[in-house]
Design a protein around this motif. Structure first.
Motif, PDB file in Angstrom:
ATOM      1  N   SER A 197     -34.884  34.576 -51.335  1.00  0.00           N
ATOM      2  CA  SER A 197     -33.863  35.325 -50.586  1.00  0.00           C
ATOM      3  C   SER A 197     -34.153  36.820 -50.557  1.00  0.00           C
ATOM      4  CB  SER A 197     -32.483  35.078 -51.190  1.00  0.00           C
ATOM      5  OG  SER A 197     -32.446  35.499 -52.542  1.00  0.00           O
ATOM      6  N   MET A 198     -35.087  37.290 -51.384  1.00  0.00           N
ATOM      7  CA  MET A 198     -35.432  38.716 -51.372  1.00  0.00           C
ATOM      8  C   MET A 198     -35.956  39.141 -50.001  1.00  0.00           C
ATOM      9  SD  MET A 198     -35.717  41.705 -52.589  1.00  0.00           S
ATOM     10  CE  MET A 198     -35.303  41.543 -54.329  1.00  0.00           C
ATOM     11  N   LYS A 199     -36.713  38.272 -49.327  1.00  0.00           N
ATOM     12  CA  LYS A 199     -37.247  38.633 -48.019  1.00  0.00           C
ATOM     13  C   LYS A 199     -36.122  38.893 -47.024  1.00  0.00           C
ATOM     14  CE  LYS A 199     -40.515  37.179 -44.445  1.00  0.00           C
ATOM     15  NZ  LYS A 199     -39.628  37.586 -43.342  1.00  0.00           N
ATOM     16  N   GLN A 200     -35.062  38.085 -47.073  1.00  0.00           N
ATOM     17  CA  GLN A 200     -33.928  38.313 -46.175  1.00  0.00           C
ATOM     18  C   GLN A 200     -33.236  39.631 -46.489  1.00  0.00           C
ATOM     19  OE1 GLN A 200     -31.454  34.837 -46.544  1.00  0.00           O
ATOM     20  NE2 GLN A 200     -32.628  33.679 -45.031  1.00  0.00           N
ATOM     21  N   LEU A 201     -33.105  39.961 -47.772  1.00  0.00           N
ATOM     22  CA  LEU A 201     -32.480  41.229 -48.137  1.00  0.00           C
ATOM     23  C   LEU A 201     -33.306  42.410 -47.631  1.00  0.00           C
ATOM     24  CD1 LEU A 201     -31.375  40.456 -51.808  1.00  0.00           C
ATOM     25  CD2 LEU A 201     -29.954  40.478 -49.768  1.00  0.00           C
ATOM     26  N   GLU A 202     -34.628  42.295 -47.698  1.00  0.00           N
ATOM     27  CA  GLU A 202     -35.485  43.372 -47.185  1.00  0.00           C
ATOM     28  C   GLU A 202     -35.432  43.434 -45.664  1.00  0.00           C
ATOM     29  OE1 GLU A 202     -39.262  44.199 -49.572  1.00  0.00           O
ATOM     30  OE2 GLU A 202     -38.952  42.054 -49.924  1.00  0.00           O
ATOM     31  N   ASP A 203     -35.438  42.282 -44.999  1.00  0.00           N
ATOM     32  CA  ASP A 203     -35.375  42.261 -43.541  1.00  0.00           C
ATOM     33  C   ASP A 203     -34.081  42.870 -43.026  1.00  0.00           C
ATOM     34  OD1 ASP A 203     -37.838  41.058 -43.481  1.00  0.00           O
ATOM     35  OD2 ASP A 203     -37.071  39.021 -43.177  1.00  0.00           O
ATOM     36  N   LYS A 204     -32.996  42.692 -43.757  1.00  0.00           N
ATOM     37  CA  LYS A 204     -31.702  43.249 -43.350  1.00  0.00           C
ATOM     38  C   LYS A 204     -31.533  44.700 -43.788  1.00  0.00           C
ATOM     39  CE  LYS A 204     -29.273  38.801 -43.367  1.00  0.00           C
ATOM     40  NZ  LYS A 204     -28.963  38.820 -41.928  1.00  0.00           N
TER      41      LYS A 204
END
Length: 310
Positions: free
Chosen positions: A49-56
């Protein structure tokens, strides 16, 4: 992970954590494993889920090995989650930290009244003296000066492009923003309020606009540090550092001879240590939309309380 980074920022101003530190702290907030995939057939762990946090745009990373930081948006989201988590934890307990004993309340309600029928009812309290409301305060200076007309000032050197130097001001005017080009001693855009008596007030917001190429050049020739020093000393607390252009151009190892990690660290330093609001727009059209939104917000603020915080 947002809550873990928020806890880290409470004890450390930078609030950065490496991956293993972040996993250790975030495990207590998460019901899924950060190292073992779930047993429901999916091959993902909680760390994915870290990738989603960075993308957002809620989490940023810098350095190698990477250090993870909360962005301004991520910090606001984490604070909301923290407040909701606290409400959930105390919702089942009373103020003393013990379960509420409803049976005790039922027993108390079933006891007979201590007032005997032979006793006269208590006398009502004497009526309170009615006091006249205080007179309204005298009219302040704001009543005399009238409303403020909000305008956006653009630095004369701030142009749209080499082919169309007035593109920025023309697009702003087309969208109903009152703007004027002037030579500014600091910053590229700021807002002023003009009163009916001719007095001009500087509002509490200033923007430093950097195209990606200019950002890299200013870091290399040290204008970047000198410009931020002048912004910190200008007397305006709400400083916006606006970066315009495709930041994915600097995701390689180098950009114009400058390591990409240096650019990432510079933006993190600007946000976390200088306490500037770092805003990224992909094009000049997005910059125009952002400036229109800030102008609308300033106008709404000054309608309700024109001379507050001037």
């Amino acid at each position: 992970m947002l809550l873990a980074l928020l806890d880290a920022s409470a004890t450390d101003r930078a609030g950065g954590m490496r991956k293993h530190e972040l996993i250790d702290k975030a495990t207590v907030f998460c019901s899924s494993s950060f190292t073992q995939p779930a047993s429901n057939g999916f091959r993902y762990t909680a760390w994915n889920s870290m990738k989603q946090l960075e993308d957002k745009g809620m989490v940023m990373r810098a350095g190698n090995p990477p250090v993870f930081y909360l962005s301004t948006q991520g910090q606001e989201t984490a604070q909301v989650l923290q407040a909701k988590r606290a409400d959930l934890l105390v919702s089942n307990d009373n103020a003393d930290g013990h379960p509420v004993d409803y049976a005790a309340d039922d027993d108390a309600a079933s006891q007979p009244s201590q007032l005997q029928p032979s006793q006269p009812p208590p006398l009502p309290p004497p009526p309170l003296a009615v006091q006249s409301p205080p007179p309204p305060p005298p009219s302040g200076p704001s009543d005399v000066r009238g409303p403020l007309r909000v305008e956006l000032l653009l630095d004369l050197r701030e142009i749209g492009s080499a082919e169309d130097r007035n593109y920025l001001s023309r697009q702003l005017a087309a969208r109903g923003v009152a703007c004027e080009s002037k030579r500014l001693s600091v910053g590229d855009m700021l807002w002023v309020g003009r009163a009916a008596d001719g007095v001009t007030y500087v509002l509490n917001c200033i923007v430093e606009r950097k195209k990606v190429d200019d950002l890299v050049s200013s870091i290399m020739d040290h204008r970047y540090t000198e410009q931020k020093f002048r912004l910190r000393g200008c007397g305006i607390s709400n400083v916006v550092y606006l970066v315009e252009g495709a930041l994915d151009r600097v995701t390689g190892s180098h950009f114009k001879g400058l390591p990409s990690t240096t650019i990432e660290s510079a933006l993190l330093h600007t946000q976390l240590l200088d306490n500037f609001h770092v805003v990224h727009t992909h094009s000049i059209e997005e910059t125009v939309s952002y400036l229109c939104s800030v102008t609308k917000c300033e106008i709404q603020t000054k309608i309700s309380n024109p001379y507050h915080n001037l």
